[in-house]
Design a protein around this motif. Structure first.
Motif, PDB file in Angstrom:
ATOM      1  N   UNK A  26      57.445  -2.726  76.843  1.00 12.82           N
ATOM      2  CA  UNK A  26      58.108  -3.008  75.559  1.00 12.82           C
ATOM      3  C   UNK A  26      58.348  -4.511  75.414  1.00 12.82           C
ATOM      4  N   UNK A  27      58.805  -5.170  76.476  1.00 11.39           N
ATOM      5  CA  UNK A  27      59.028  -6.628  76.434  1.00 11.39           C
ATOM      6  C   UNK A  27      57.733  -7.371  76.147  1.00 11.39           C
ATOM      7  N   UNK A  28      56.642  -6.952  76.803  1.00 12.13           N
ATOM      8  CA  UNK A  28      55.347  -7.594  76.590  1.00 12.13           C
ATOM      9  C   UNK A  28      54.898  -7.426  75.138  1.00 12.13           C
ATOM     10  N   UNK A  29      55.027  -6.228  74.606  1.00 14.50           N
ATOM     11  CA  UNK A  29      54.614  -5.964  73.219  1.00 14.50           C
ATOM     12  C   UNK A  29      55.445  -6.810  72.252  1.00 14.50           C
ATOM     13  N   UNK A  30      56.756  -6.844  72.439  1.00 18.03           N
ATOM     14  CA  UNK A  30      57.627  -7.640  71.562  1.00 18.03           C
ATOM     15  C   UNK A  30      57.260  -9.117  71.636  1.00 18.03           C
ATOM     16  N   UNK A  31      57.091  -9.641  72.836  1.00 17.38           N
ATOM     17  CA  UNK A  31      56.790 -11.072  73.000  1.00 17.38           C
ATOM     18  C   UNK A  31      55.412 -11.428  72.457  1.00 17.38           C
ATOM     19  N   UNK A  32      54.462 -10.538  72.627  1.00 16.65           N
ATOM     20  CA  UNK A  32      53.089 -10.817  72.203  1.00 16.65           C
ATOM     21  C   UNK A  32      52.906 -10.690  70.689  1.00 16.65           C
ATOM     22  N   UNK A  33      53.599  -9.731  70.060  1.00 15.08           N
ATOM     23  CA  UNK A  33      53.314  -9.421  68.664  1.00 15.08           C
ATOM     24  C   UNK A  33      54.484  -9.628  67.695  1.00 15.08           C
ATOM     25  N   UNK A  34      55.717  -9.670  68.167  1.00 18.47           N
ATOM     26  CA  UNK A  34      56.870  -9.733  67.251  1.00 18.47           C
ATOM     27  C   UNK A  34      57.619 -11.053  67.309  1.00 18.47           C
ATOM     28  N   UNK A  35      58.067 -11.454  68.483  1.00 22.92           N
ATOM     29  CA  UNK A  35      58.846 -12.694  68.599  1.00 22.92           C
ATOM     30  C   UNK A  35      58.691 -13.269  69.996  1.00 22.92           C
ATOM     31  N   UNK A  36      59.012 -14.563  70.098  1.00 22.82           N
ATOM     32  CA  UNK A  36      58.865 -15.248  71.370  1.00 22.82           C
ATOM     33  C   UNK A  36      59.878 -16.384  71.455  1.00 22.82           C
TER      34      UNK A  36
END
Length: 189
Positions: A26-36
């Motif tokens: 979930x962290x990888x998906x959020x960082x890659x596609x939603x926010x960073x």
């Protein structure tokens, strides 16, 4: 009794392992596609951002004029943060320190000015988009960006237009230093 304990411990270990792996995915998906998260380097966006501020970049935001965006630097292997001044189709010029976009004047309250220095008559030199880029208007697929600290910013005046597909996202929140946490909106111009 020890035999009953072993499967229970094994089940508990497996449930923890699944939860941890799920959290990582979930962290990888959020960082890659939603926010960073990103650390600001340099003084080109002062006073909006200071060196070493930590921001959250939204990768799903629609880019509007005066948004602060993060993009791949065209002249080095870094990310830059600058303010969007010209969108596709916009005509941009600066005259006597006044920003003019599509023949409309804008007051730039976010620009760093030194009102105590009588020698600093203006912070941005006069220019036209055509004079800098050769285009009358910002072409489709590109943006014209400037730093808020115009005297110390490498921006579209120096490296030209930036491709929209080089944009990582829009700065939405400053999360560090904690004493300066701020949510940024387009109305913050």
């Amino acid at each position: 009794m020890t035999q009953a304990k072993e499967p229970k411990q094994k089940n508990e270990f497996m449930s923890w392992l699944v939860a941890i792996l799920f959290g990582i995915v979930i962290s990888f998906i959020c960082r890659e596609f939603l926010f960073s998260p990103l650390v600001v380097k340099g003084a080109s966006m002062m006073p909006t951002y200071e060196n070493q501020d930590v921001i959250i970049v939204s990768k799903i935001s629609e880019i509007n004029r005066f948004d602060q965006i993060v993009f791949e630097a065209p002249d080095e292997d870094e990310y830059y943060i600058k303010r969007v001044i010209g969108l596709p189709g916009d005509k941009v010029e600066m005259k006597d320190d006044i920003l003019i976009v599509n023949n409309k004047e804008y007051e730039e309250s976010y620009v760093k000015r030194d009102n105590n220095n009588p020698l600093q008559n203006r912070v941005t030199e006069n220019f036209t988009l055509k004079g800098i880029t050769g285009y009358d208007a910002v072409p489709e697929g590109y943006l014209f960006v400037l730093g808020d600290n115009r005297l110390r910013s490498s921006d579209s005046r120096h490296f030209g237009l930036i491709p929209i597909d080089s944009v990582l996202g829009e700065s939405k929140i400053r999360i560090y230093p904690f004493s300066h946490i701020k949510l940024f909106t387009t109305s913050d111009e």
